[in-house]
Design a protein around this motif. Structure first.
Motif, PDB file in Angstrom:
ATOM      1  N   SER A   1      13.718 -48.834  20.622  1.00  6.65           N
ATOM      2  CA  SER A   1      13.321 -48.037  19.462  1.00  6.65           C
ATOM      3  C   SER A   1      14.524 -47.473  18.709  1.00  6.65           C
ATOM      4  O   SER A   1      14.408 -47.145  17.523  1.00  6.65           O
TER       5      SER A   1
ATOM      6  N   SER B   1      12.325 -50.571  15.256  1.00  2.00           N
ATOM      7  CA  SER B   1      11.354 -49.637  14.674  1.00  2.00           C
ATOM      8  C   SER B   1      10.926 -50.093  13.283  1.00  2.00           C
ATOM      9  O   SER B   1       9.736 -50.051  12.938  1.00  2.00           O
TER      10      SER B   1
ATOM     11  N   GLN C   1       8.643 -53.103  13.638  1.00  2.00           N
ATOM     12  CA  GLN C   1       7.283 -52.733  14.022  1.00  2.00           C
ATOM     13  C   GLN C   1       6.522 -52.161  12.836  1.00  2.00           C
ATOM     14  O   GLN C   1       5.353 -52.516  12.607  1.00  2.00           O
ATOM     15  N   ALA C   2       7.162 -51.293  12.067  1.00  2.00           N
ATOM     16  CA  ALA C   2       6.500 -50.726  10.896  1.00  2.00           C
ATOM     17  C   ALA C   2       6.109 -51.825   9.912  1.00  2.00           C
ATOM     18  O   ALA C   2       5.024 -51.778   9.301  1.00  2.00           O
TER      19      ALA C   2
ATOM     20  N   VAL D   1       3.080 -53.947  11.479  1.00  2.00           N
ATOM     21  CA  VAL D   1       1.857 -53.137  11.514  1.00  2.00           C
ATOM     22  C   VAL D   1       1.317 -52.931  10.095  1.00  2.00           C
ATOM     23  O   VAL D   1       0.105 -53.038   9.851  1.00  2.00           O
TER      24      VAL D   1
ATOM     25  N   ALA E   1       5.530 -56.250  19.153  1.00  2.00           N
ATOM     26  CA  ALA E   1       5.525 -54.919  18.542  1.00  2.00           C
ATOM     27  C   ALA E   1       4.134 -54.563  18.031  1.00  2.00           C
ATOM     28  O   ALA E   1       3.698 -53.410  18.141  1.00  2.00           O
ATOM     29  N   ALA E   2       3.429 -55.542  17.455  1.00  2.00           N
ATOM     30  CA  ALA E   2       2.078 -55.285  16.955  1.00  2.00           C
ATOM     31  C   ALA E   2       1.119 -54.991  18.098  1.00  2.00           C
ATOM     32  O   ALA E   2       0.279 -54.081  18.006  1.00  2.00           O
TER      33      ALA E   2
ATOM     34  N   HIS F   1       1.763 -51.492  19.490  1.00  2.00           N
ATOM     35  CA  HIS F   1       1.207 -50.466  18.612  1.00  2.00           C
ATOM     36  C   HIS F   1      -0.302 -50.363  18.795  1.00  2.00           C
ATOM     37  O   HIS F   1      -0.859 -49.251  18.881  1.00  2.00           O
TER      38      HIS F   1
ATOM     39  N   GLY G   1      -1.247 -48.547  21.827  1.00  2.00           N
ATOM     40  CA  GLY G   1      -0.762 -47.174  21.925  1.00  2.00           C
ATOM     41  C   GLY G   1       0.411 -47.048  22.872  1.00  2.00           C
ATOM     42  O   GLY G   1       0.672 -45.980  23.431  1.00  2.00           O
TER      43      GLY G   1
ATOM     44  N   HIS H   1       4.457 -47.085  23.694  1.00  2.07           N
ATOM     45  CA  HIS H   1       5.717 -46.764  23.027  1.00  2.07           C
ATOM     46  C   HIS H   1       6.554 -48.026  22.857  1.00  2.07           C
ATOM     47  O   HIS H   1       6.578 -48.903  23.726  1.00  2.07           O
ATOM     48  N   LEU H   2       7.248 -48.089  21.732  1.00  5.93           N
ATOM     49  CA  LEU H   2       8.068 -49.261  21.433  1.00  5.93           C
ATOM     50  C   LEU H   2       9.118 -49.528  22.510  1.00  5.93           C
ATOM     51  O   LEU H   2       9.501 -50.677  22.748  1.00  5.93           O
TER      52      LEU H   2
END
Length: 209
Positions: free
Chosen positions: A113, A124, A127-128, A131, A157-158, A161, A164, A166-167
């Protein structure tokens, strides 16, 4: 009535460098003979699902994996930059054997992360990106079945997420070449992870949760 969208995340098939090189976004990497066979097998396994849309990372190996499914379903493949591989920056094209000895590799594995590839993307941010992309596709296809052809790290990563998780723990998720992971999305509800890293069984029975 809330409609659920079923999103299937498919990692591209094997290439000549799978497991030995960090190819990243470098162009010109195509599926191997085994990878092409895996792409056909994915199409077989998805047969029977009412696929509404197919999206692919613009990279050749992902698009080539999508082609048999597109042909079977009669659905055109739309390129989606949000499904791209992580940008590995200066590490693009590096041999994994050389990277694993670097001190930074421990951060990649155990504290991703906070890691950003030199002149590249951070986990990070990756992942953003994935998602956000899946949320956009979910909203565009309410109640539909959407197949997305992407790469190992964005899919991991998806899934993390959606679970739930943590990365920093996402490296514990295995995403094999040509595997399928399925997530059901609905307004106002947490995502439901239906399967992860499925590599053999038929998937025609999957339905949005």
């Amino acid at each position: 009535m809330t409609q659920s969208t079923l999103i299937l995340l498919v990692r591209h098939g094997e290439t000549p460098t799978t497991g030995t090189v960090l190819p990243g976004r470098a162009p010109g990497l195509h599926l191997s003979e085994r990878g092409r066979a895996q792409a056909e097998a994915v199409a077989d396994r998805l047969s029977g699902l009412p696929v509404e849309a197919i999206y692919s990372s613009p990279l050749e190996r992902a698009r080539e994996t999508a082609e048999p499914t597109a042909a079977r379903t009669g659905t055109a493949v739309a390129e989606e930059a949000g499904l791209l591989e992580c940008d590995f920056g200066d590490w693009t094209g590096a041999a994994l054997a050389g990277l694993t000895g670097l001190p930074e590799w421990q951060t990649v594995q155990h504290n991703p992360s906070v890691f950003r590839f030199p002149n590249g993307e951070g986990f990070s941010g990756m992942q953003a990106r994935i998602v956000g992309t899946l949320e956009t596709l979910r909203a565009a296809h309410p109640g539909g079945v959407v197949v997305c052809f992407s790469h190992a790290d964005p899919i991991k990563a998806a899934v993390a997420h959606a679970l739930g998780t943590h990365l920093d723990l996402f490296q514990r998720i295995m995403i094999s070449p040509a595997s399928v992971s399925a997530i059901s999305y609905a307004d106002g509800k947490a995502p439901a992870v239906l399967t992860v890293n499925s590599t053999s069984e038929p998937l025609s029975g999957l339905r949005p949760a």
